[in-house]
Design a protein around this motif. Sequence first.
Motif: not given
Length: 177
Positions: A64-83
């Motif tokens: 139930g999660y989405i994670a995006t790795r942004m290479f330009s920002r050298n970071a990961c962003f995580i979001l809990k999915m909602d239906k």
Amino acid sequence: MAAILALLGVFSIPTLALKTYDLSGPENAFVTATMTIDNSKNVADVHIRSGIYSSDTIFDYWHGYIATRMFSRNACFILKMDKKSFPEIQEIGRRAYEKQTLKKIFSPTNLWVQYTPGNSVIANIKDWFMYGSAIEHLCKDLPIYKLVKTEAPLNTQHCADAGIPSILGIKICPKLV
């Protein structure tokens, strides 16, 4: 012969667990995008290659999660999915198939999310169990920012694009104070 056909009916060939789609469009030769759906793990893996704007995104429907790795920002962003905000994995696969075959599909669905700059965390073992191994593999040893859903800001200059191009765009913006 009838017995052989009956056996084949009982032991039907399973559908492919992995399916990869080319989401690159002819409108921009400098961006390549692919998505692989692993139905056995309930995960969609999206790779966008666009120079400094490149990203990888994992849609983990099992956890139930989405994670995006942004290479330009050298970071990961995580979001809990909602239906309400995310189509089911089968719907994403259908849209990706249409995009790949028709080359003209466009879904203006955008999800606006924000994070607080300077408020990153480093995940611990308990977090990785919650997020799952696909997201751990993507984000391990990177600063992690937790995302929250928001409305489109008036100024989108500092926002980054992620997600699945022309199917479900995720607009990641810093929270301006």
